[in-house]
Design a protein around this motif. Structure first.
Motif, PDB file in Angstrom:
ATOM      1  N   ILE A   1       5.524  -2.393 -13.181  1.00 25.31           N
ATOM      2  CA  ILE A   1       6.485  -3.445 -13.510  1.00 25.31           C
ATOM      3  C   ILE A   1       5.896  -4.382 -14.567  1.00 25.31           C
ATOM      4  N   THR A   2       4.691  -4.894 -14.319  1.00 23.45           N
ATOM      5  CA  THR A   2       4.056  -5.768 -15.310  1.00 23.45           C
ATOM      6  C   THR A   2       3.680  -4.979 -16.556  1.00 23.45           C
ATOM      7  N   TYR A   3       3.302  -3.730 -16.371  1.00 26.89           N
ATOM      8  CA  TYR A   3       3.012  -2.839 -17.496  1.00 26.89           C
ATOM      9  C   TYR A   3       4.221  -2.774 -18.432  1.00 26.89           C
ATOM     10  N   PHE A   4       5.410  -2.679 -17.844  1.00 27.89           N
ATOM     11  CA  PHE A   4       6.656  -2.591 -18.607  1.00 27.89           C
ATOM     12  C   PHE A   4       6.841  -3.818 -19.513  1.00 27.89           C
TER      13      PHE A   4
ATOM     14  N   GLY B   1       9.081   4.627 -13.963  1.00 30.95           N
ATOM     15  CA  GLY B   1       9.050   5.710 -12.982  1.00 30.95           C
ATOM     16  C   GLY B   1       7.809   5.670 -12.118  1.00 30.95           C
ATOM     17  N   GLY B   2       6.733   5.071 -12.641  1.00 32.43           N
ATOM     18  CA  GLY B   2       5.513   4.914 -11.858  1.00 32.43           C
ATOM     19  C   GLY B   2       5.678   3.944 -10.701  1.00 32.43           C
ATOM     20  N   PHE B   3       6.676   3.074 -10.798  1.00 32.32           N
ATOM     21  CA  PHE B   3       7.011   2.204  -9.660  1.00 32.32           C
ATOM     22  C   PHE B   3       7.967   2.916  -8.707  1.00 32.32           C
TER      23      PHE B   3
ATOM     24  N   LEU C   1      -1.588  -7.694 -12.060  1.00 28.74           N
ATOM     25  CA  LEU C   1      -2.507  -8.081 -13.137  1.00 28.74           C
ATOM     26  C   LEU C   1      -3.106  -6.855 -13.819  1.00 28.74           C
ATOM     27  N   LEU C   2      -3.363  -5.810 -13.029  1.00 28.20           N
ATOM     28  CA  LEU C   2      -3.909  -4.579 -13.610  1.00 28.20           C
ATOM     29  C   LEU C   2      -2.916  -3.969 -14.592  1.00 28.20           C
ATOM     30  N   GLY C   3      -1.629  -3.979 -14.229  1.00 28.97           N
ATOM     31  CA  GLY C   3      -0.612  -3.460 -15.129  1.00 28.97           C
ATOM     32  C   GLY C   3      -0.531  -4.250 -16.422  1.00 28.97           C
TER      33      GLY C   3
END
Length: 442
Positions: free
Chosen positions: A67-70, A386-388, A118-120
């Motif tokens: 989500i944060t990655y997005f 999709g990873g979520f 935070l990792l994302g």
């Protein structure tokens, strides 16, 4: 300036030379990235009990990374295009490594959720930055082979993560800390170290490369410029922000979403699937047998990408392999036998991984350098949602039904949708010949 002409043999030799200069190190970085992204799947074998995490909660925690990655993906890729790969990738490595180390001190599900988020954010941009980076070096017709070599890092990471993570969890309990906590510390530190190393070893562009001769630089830069012009004429998107209006970019984003959903939905849960099939098996044994499907994946991915480059055909080489995953995932619901299940996991993982090497050749046919930073980031960020949803839905459906079967049906449906959506790309648009021009001939 006189145009340099290369024979096909010399062109292939140059591409091979560049590949061996750039890809092994970048692949090492990707191995570390995947290690820190997916090791939560093995940590769950101890962590879930210690922190009171349910199946659906674990699925959410594993997926919140995306989500944060997005949200941070597009800005990260735009910054990389401005400051250069070397500096920005170094920053990404150091920040995600530190967050991974901090996971060792999580005391509850909320802490894990915050740190996964935070990792994302920290890792956002790494993967599309690398894809964009390769577009600065490799013409389209050499792209699938390069990507498949790089993407071996994903499969190698999954080969490494099982044995290393399970061994640490069983054997490293220093200072009274549980093994899963030490796993995060020991697997996070390499990213910090490699972040510093990257500042000294990565080369941003061909014209800065000391390992290329002046003639090789001239030919490569001319070839890349020719493709850049051809892409602009093909899609006619001059401003990078106009990519948001491009329907093909959103189509490709959905294709990639289907792949990522199947990839992480299966990958994050595979250790627990294997544990359910062999209750008496130790963590180390689960870690070891989990490597087998990824070994098959490497072989299949390289084979499909080489075949695609040789045939200069992308649609079928991208669409059909992931279609096989549909049958493998459905098959997993029909047996509880460990050997048959392992065979089906091998088929499923090989089919899913074979999608990705050739897939990234498709957007590279549409996006010029001016638009690639945003376009690639859109495709990757939307796809990585999709990873979520993959891990979360497998966990949710397991809590609802008490079985992994409905989760496998869910993943299989998206594997099939991935095949259909790629085949819906018009054949003429996806043809490598569409980027050829009578201008500079090698």
């Amino acid at each position: 300036m006189t145009t340099v002409k290369f024979s096909e043999e010399r062109e292939n030799q140059l591409m091979s030379k560049i590949r061996w200069q750039l890809v092994p190190y970048v692949m090492l970085l990707y191995i570390v990235a995947m290690l820190d992204r997916v090791n939560i799947g093995f940590a769950a074998l101890q962590m879930n009990k210690d922190l009171g995490i349910s199946a659906s909660m674990f699925g959410m925690l594993a997926g919140i990374f995306f989500i944060t990655y997005f949200f941070f993906e597009v800005p990260s890729n735009v910054i990389m295009h401005k400051v250069g790969a070397r500096k920005w990738i170094a920053r990404i490595l150091v920040s995600w490594g530190l967050v991974t180390v901090f996971m060792a001190w999580a005391q509850n599900a909320t802490h894990v959720a915050i740190l996964r988020g935070l990792l994302g954010a920290a890792e956002a941009g790494f993967y599309p930055c690398i894809i964009l980076y390769f577009t600065f070096w490799f013409p389209t017709k050499h792209f699938a082979k390069t990507m498949s070599m790089f993407m071996c890092g994903m499969a190698l990471a999954n080969i490494i993560v099982g044995p290393i993570s399970s061994w640490i969890m069983e054997n490293v309990t220093w200072m009274g800390m549980a093994g899963w906590r030490w796993m995060f510390i020991l697997e996070g530190l390499p990213a910090v170290i490699l972040g510093v190393v990257t500042l000294f070893v990565m080369v941003d562009r061909p014209d800065q490369a000391k390992f290329l001769t002046a003639e090789e630089k001239q030919w490569l830069l001319a070839e890349l410029e020719r493709e850049h012009v051809a892409k602009q004429l093909k899609v006619k998107v001059a401003n990078k922000w106009e990519v948001f209006k491009n329907s093909r970019v959103w189509h490709l984003s959905f294709c990639y979403l289907c792949y990522v959903l199947a990839l992480y939905g299966l990958g994050m849960w595979m250790p627990q699937i294997l544990k359910g099939l062999a209750q008496a098996m130790s963590l180390s044994s689960i870690g070891l047998i989990s490597t087998i499907p990824y070994m098959c994946a490497i072989i299949a991915m390289v084979y499909v990408a080489r075949r695609s480059d040789a045939a200069q055909e992308r649609r079928y080489h991208t669409a059909l392999p992931i279609g096989l995953a549909f049958f493998g995932l459905i098959g997993l619901t029909l047996t509880n036998n460990l050997i048959f299940s392992m065979l089906l996991l091998c088929v499923s993982q090989a089919a899913i991984y074979s999608f990705v090497g050739t897939f990234w050749s498709l957007p590279n046919m549409y996006l010029s350098e001016a638009t690639a930073a945003v376009g690639i980031a859109i495709i990757n960020s939307v796809g990585n949602l999709g990873g979520f949803f993959g891990p979360y839905m497998v966990g949710f459906l397991k809590d609802m039904s008490g079985s992994n079967d409905f989760g496998m049906y869910f993943l299989a449906s998206f594997a099939l949708l991935g095949t259909i959506s790629v085949l819906l790309i018009p054949k003429k648009e996806a043809a490598a010949e569409s980027l050829k021009s009578p201008g500079i001939k090698a």
